[in-house]
Design a protein around this motif. Structure first.
Motif, short mmCIF file in Angstrom:
data_model
loop_
_atom_site.label_atom_id
_atom_site.label_comp_id
_atom_site.label_asym_id
_atom_site.label_seq_id
_atom_site.Cartn_x
_atom_site.Cartn_y
_atom_site.Cartn_z
N SER A 13 49.85 45.92 44.85
CA SER A 13 49.61 44.61 44.25
C SER A 13 48.18 44.55 43.72
CB SER A 13 49.82 43.53 45.31
OG SER A 13 49.63 42.26 44.74
N GLY A 14 48.00 43.82 42.63
CA GLY A 14 46.66 43.65 42.07
C GLY A 14 46.55 44.13 40.64
N ALA A 15 47.58 43.91 39.84
CA ALA A 15 47.56 44.35 38.44
C ALA A 15 46.37 43.75 37.69
CB ALA A 15 48.87 43.99 37.77
N ILE A 16 46.00 42.52 38.02
CA ILE A 16 44.88 41.89 37.34
C ILE A 16 43.58 42.67 37.55
CG2 ILE A 16 44.32 40.30 39.23
CD1 ILE A 16 43.68 38.19 37.03
N LEU A 17 43.45 43.33 38.69
CA LEU A 17 42.26 44.14 38.96
C LEU A 17 42.15 45.29 37.97
CD1 LEU A 17 42.60 44.31 42.84
CD2 LEU A 17 41.03 42.85 41.53
N ALA A 18 43.29 45.93 37.69
CA ALA A 18 43.31 47.03 36.72
C ALA A 18 42.99 46.51 35.33
CB ALA A 18 44.68 47.72 36.74
N ALA A 19 43.62 45.41 34.94
CA ALA A 19 43.40 44.85 33.60
C ALA A 19 41.94 44.49 33.40
CB ALA A 19 44.29 43.63 33.40
N LYS A 20 41.34 43.83 34.36
CA LYS A 20 39.94 43.41 34.23
C LYS A 20 39.00 44.62 34.22
CE LYS A 20 40.54 38.98 34.01
NZ LYS A 20 40.26 38.27 32.75
N THR A 21 39.34 45.66 34.98
CA THR A 21 38.51 46.87 35.00
C THR A 21 38.55 47.57 33.65
OG1 THR A 21 38.82 47.12 37.38
CG2 THR A 21 38.15 49.08 36.16
N VAL A 22 39.75 47.77 33.11
CA VAL A 22 39.86 48.43 31.80
C VAL A 22 39.16 47.60 30.73
CG1 VAL A 22 41.48 49.15 29.99
CG2 VAL A 22 41.94 49.70 32.39
N ASP A 23 39.39 46.30 30.72
CA ASP A 23 38.74 45.43 29.74
C ASP A 23 37.22 45.56 29.81
OD1 ASP A 23 41.27 44.53 28.99
OD2 ASP A 23 41.08 42.59 30.00
N ALA A 24 36.67 45.54 31.03
CA ALA A 24 35.22 45.63 31.22
C ALA A 24 34.68 46.98 30.75
CB ALA A 24 34.85 45.37 32.68
#
Length: 183
Positions: A13-24
């Protein structure tokens, strides 16, 4: 030459963590190679409003973005001769942690992590499991002693976080700090 970071996403769980990391990372001009596992894509579907395909499409024309399948063990990032600065696994399942600890390299995520270890490159793991049992703690402790950064997605409550998105952005920034992308 742009910095190069591998972002692996295992089935926690934690897809948003991956999205925010890639975006950053992309916002910082970093070349990003992502490896989303099948279970991660299932988690994404459950947790995110935007489809995984729509999110990836944002970066389709960006020369600093590439995507690899976990089964692509012949990918360039599976070799120590490929120039990457490090890797972050966000989120990371305990199965992935256990495999890396034991040198099991049966997919690209685990192989790329193994390469980072053998080449002395930065490796950051964002574990997503609670509660943790003794096996989880031993595996993470072992990896930490090898120099792996274990970065729990722990909200910084003292910053007055009001949303999950804010918390995920802070975790992404801590990941970039651990990879020495920002200071």
């Amino acid at each position: 030459m742009a910095r190069r970071i591998i972002v692996a996403m295992s089935g926690a769980s934690g897809a948003i963590l991956a999205a925010k990391t890639v975006d950053a990372l992309i916002d910082q001009g970093v070349h990003v190679s992502i490896i989303p596992s099948g279970p991660f894509r299932m988690v994404w579907k459950q947790e995110m409003k935007e489809s995984f395909g729509e999110w990836v499409e944002r970066w389709a024309d960006d020369p600093n973005f590439e995507i690899y399948a976990p089964g692509d063990i012949a990918a360039p990032i599976a070799s120590g001769s490929y120039p990457v600065d490090g890797m972050i696994i966000v989120p990371s399942s305990m199965s992935t942690v256990a495999s890396i600890r034991n040198g099991i390299t049966d997919n690209l995520i685990k192989r790329a992590a193994d390469v980072c270890l053998k080449e002395g490159r930065k490796l950051v793991i964002v574990p997503r499991e609670t509660p943790l049992n003794a096996i989880h703690l031993e595996n993470m402790g072992y990896l930490a002693r090898l120099g792996v950064t274990i970065l729990p997605a722990d909200p910084a409550f003292y910053l007055g976080i009001k949303t999950i998105e804010q918390s995920a952005e802070i975790t992404a920034q801590r990941g970039l700090l651990s990879l020495e992308i920002i200071s």
